[in-house]
Write a protein that holds these residues in place. Structure first.
Motif, PDB file in Angstrom:
ATOM      1  N   SER A  17      63.378   1.291 -12.328  1.00 16.14           N
ATOM      2  CA  SER A  17      63.354   1.650 -13.747  1.00 16.14           C
ATOM      3  C   SER A  17      62.106   1.097 -14.425  1.00 16.14           C
ATOM      4  N   LYS A  19      60.419   0.901 -18.726  1.00 12.36           N
ATOM      5  CA  LYS A  19      60.629   1.163 -20.145  1.00 12.36           C
ATOM      6  C   LYS A  19      59.260   1.323 -20.788  1.00 12.36           C
ATOM      7  N   ARG A  66      68.652  10.854 -16.476  1.00 15.88           N
ATOM      8  CA  ARG A  66      67.957   9.696 -15.892  1.00 15.88           C
ATOM      9  C   ARG A  66      67.076   8.992 -16.917  1.00 15.88           C
ATOM     10  N   LEU A  81      63.143   5.145 -21.655  1.00 15.67           N
ATOM     11  CA  LEU A  81      63.666   4.425 -20.501  1.00 15.67           C
ATOM     12  C   LEU A  81      63.731   5.380 -19.322  1.00 15.67           C
ATOM     13  N   ASN A  83      65.041   5.746 -15.660  1.00 18.94           N
ATOM     14  CA  ASN A  83      65.946   5.210 -14.647  1.00 18.94           C
ATOM     15  C   ASN A  83      65.929   6.070 -13.399  1.00 18.94           C
ATOM     16  N   ASN A  84      66.359   5.452 -12.287  1.00 18.61           N
ATOM     17  CA  ASN A  84      66.475   6.179 -11.023  1.00 18.61           C
ATOM     18  C   ASN A  84      65.205   6.978 -10.723  1.00 18.61           C
ATOM     19  N   LEU A  85      64.092   6.301 -10.790  1.00 11.51           N
ATOM     20  CA  LEU A  85      62.809   6.973 -10.643  1.00 11.51           C
ATOM     21  C   LEU A  85      62.626   7.548  -9.244  1.00 11.51           C
TER      22      LEU A  85
END
Length: 126
Positions: A17, A19, A66, A81, A83-85
Protein backbone atom coordinates in the motif's frame (compact mmCIF):
# COMPACT_ATOMS: atom_id res chain seq x y z
CA UNK A 1 -0.83 31.38 -8.99
CA UNK A 2 -2.07 28.06 -7.67
CA UNK A 3 0.74 25.49 -7.44
CA UNK A 4 -0.22 21.88 -6.88
CA UNK A 5 2.12 19.64 -4.94
CA UNK A 6 1.83 15.86 -5.00
CA UNK A 7 3.87 13.39 -2.99
CA UNK A 8 3.93 9.96 -1.36
CA UNK A 9 5.12 7.63 -4.10
CA UNK A 10 7.67 4.88 -3.64
CA UNK A 11 8.70 1.31 -4.36
CA UNK A 12 6.44 -1.40 -2.95
CA UNK A 13 5.96 -5.10 -3.41
CA UNK A 14 2.78 -6.48 -4.99
CA UNK A 15 0.00 -6.43 -2.42
CA UNK A 16 1.49 -3.43 -0.64
CA UNK A 17 0.00 0.00 0.00
CA UNK A 18 0.90 3.65 -0.50
CA UNK A 19 -0.77 6.91 0.48
CA UNK A 20 -0.43 9.81 -1.94
CA UNK A 21 -1.06 13.44 -1.01
CA UNK A 22 -2.13 16.44 -3.06
CA UNK A 23 -2.08 19.97 -1.69
CA UNK A 24 -1.71 23.58 -2.80
CA UNK A 25 0.08 25.76 -0.24
CA UNK A 26 -1.71 29.06 0.33
CA UNK A 27 -4.87 27.99 -1.53
CA UNK A 28 -8.09 26.45 -0.27
CA UNK A 29 -8.70 23.32 -2.34
CA UNK A 30 -12.08 22.78 -0.70
CA UNK A 31 -13.97 24.10 -3.75
CA UNK A 32 -11.81 22.37 -6.32
CA UNK A 33 -12.24 19.03 -8.02
CA UNK A 34 -9.10 16.96 -7.60
CA UNK A 35 -8.07 14.13 -9.87
CA UNK A 36 -5.26 11.62 -9.79
CA UNK A 37 -3.81 10.49 -13.09
CA UNK A 38 -1.25 7.84 -13.97
CA UNK A 39 1.27 8.25 -16.75
CA UNK A 40 3.80 5.78 -18.13
CA UNK A 41 6.51 6.57 -20.69
CA UNK A 42 5.11 7.06 -24.16
CA UNK A 43 1.49 7.15 -23.02
CA UNK A 44 -0.96 9.87 -22.06
CA UNK A 45 -2.40 10.55 -18.63
CA UNK A 46 -5.03 8.06 -17.50
CA UNK A 47 -7.60 9.06 -14.92
CA UNK A 48 -7.44 6.86 -11.82
CA UNK A 49 -9.61 8.58 -9.22
CA UNK A 50 -11.26 11.92 -8.70
CA UNK A 51 -13.23 13.81 -6.08
CA UNK A 52 -15.69 16.54 -6.98
CA UNK A 53 -16.01 19.92 -5.29
CA UNK A 54 -18.80 18.40 -3.14
CA UNK A 55 -16.80 15.24 -2.33
CA UNK A 56 -18.36 12.73 -4.72
CA UNK A 57 -15.86 10.01 -5.60
CA UNK A 58 -15.09 8.54 -9.01
CA UNK A 59 -12.81 5.62 -9.83
CA UNK A 60 -11.42 3.83 -12.85
CA UNK A 61 -12.82 0.30 -12.97
CA UNK A 62 -9.40 -1.31 -12.54
CA UNK A 63 -8.83 0.36 -9.16
CA UNK A 64 -12.34 0.47 -7.70
CA UNK A 65 -12.34 -1.33 -4.36
CA UNK A 66 -8.56 -1.07 -4.02
CA UNK A 67 -7.99 2.70 -4.12
CA UNK A 68 -9.75 5.38 -2.08
CA UNK A 69 -9.77 9.14 -2.51
CA UNK A 70 -10.83 11.60 0.16
CA UNK A 71 -10.44 15.21 1.24
CA UNK A 72 -9.34 16.45 4.64
CA UNK A 73 -10.41 20.05 4.80
CA UNK A 74 -8.44 21.16 7.84
CA UNK A 75 -5.28 19.96 6.14
CA UNK A 76 -6.40 21.34 2.76
CA UNK A 77 -5.23 18.05 1.31
CA UNK A 78 -6.65 15.32 -0.88
CA UNK A 79 -5.33 11.82 -0.29
CA UNK A 80 -5.29 8.75 -2.49
CA UNK A 81 -4.83 5.45 -0.69
CA UNK A 82 -3.52 2.68 -2.92
CA UNK A 83 -4.16 -0.79 -1.52
CA UNK A 84 -3.37 -4.24 -2.87
CA UNK A 85 -1.03 -2.77 -5.43
CA UNK A 86 -0.29 -4.66 -8.63
CA UNK A 87 2.64 -4.32 -11.06
CA UNK A 88 0.30 -2.76 -13.62
CA UNK A 89 -0.33 0.11 -11.19
CA UNK A 90 3.23 1.27 -11.79
CA UNK A 91 3.63 4.78 -13.18
CA UNK A 92 3.94 8.45 -12.36
CA UNK A 93 0.91 9.61 -10.42
CA UNK A 94 0.02 13.23 -11.08
CA UNK A 95 -2.49 15.31 -9.15
CA UNK A 96 -4.69 17.77 -11.01
CA UNK A 97 -6.94 20.55 -9.67
CA UNK A 98 -9.92 22.11 -11.41
CA UNK A 99 -12.23 24.93 -10.39
CA UNK A 100 -15.34 23.18 -11.69
CA UNK A 101 -18.82 22.17 -10.56
CA UNK A 102 -18.62 19.02 -12.70
CA UNK A 103 -20.00 15.92 -10.91
CA UNK A 104 -19.61 12.99 -13.26
CA UNK A 105 -17.10 10.44 -14.53
CA UNK A 106 -15.87 13.21 -16.80
CA UNK A 107 -13.70 14.20 -13.84
CA UNK A 108 -11.49 11.27 -14.88
CA UNK A 109 -10.62 13.15 -18.07
CA UNK A 110 -7.44 15.22 -18.00
CA UNK A 111 -9.16 17.83 -20.18
CA UNK A 112 -11.08 19.04 -17.13
CA UNK A 113 -7.99 20.12 -15.20
CA UNK A 114 -6.06 23.36 -15.29
CA UNK A 115 -3.44 22.92 -12.59
CA UNK A 116 -1.00 20.03 -12.26
CA UNK A 117 1.53 18.73 -9.79
CA UNK A 118 4.96 17.52 -10.80
CA UNK A 119 4.08 13.86 -10.28
CA UNK A 120 5.23 11.17 -7.86
CA UNK A 121 6.59 7.80 -8.96
CA UNK A 122 4.86 4.58 -7.87
CA UNK A 123 6.71 1.36 -8.64
CA UNK A 124 5.19 -2.01 -7.80
CA UNK A 125 7.73 -4.78 -8.11
CA UNK A 126 8.99 -7.81 -6.25
Amino acid sequence: QLQVMDSGGGLVQPGGSLKLSCTAPGFNLGRFAIGWFRQVPGKGRVGIAAISYDDREYYRDSVRGRFRIWRESPKNTVFLLLNNLKPEDTGTYICGAADTLQTSMYLLSSEEYHYWGQGTQVTVSS
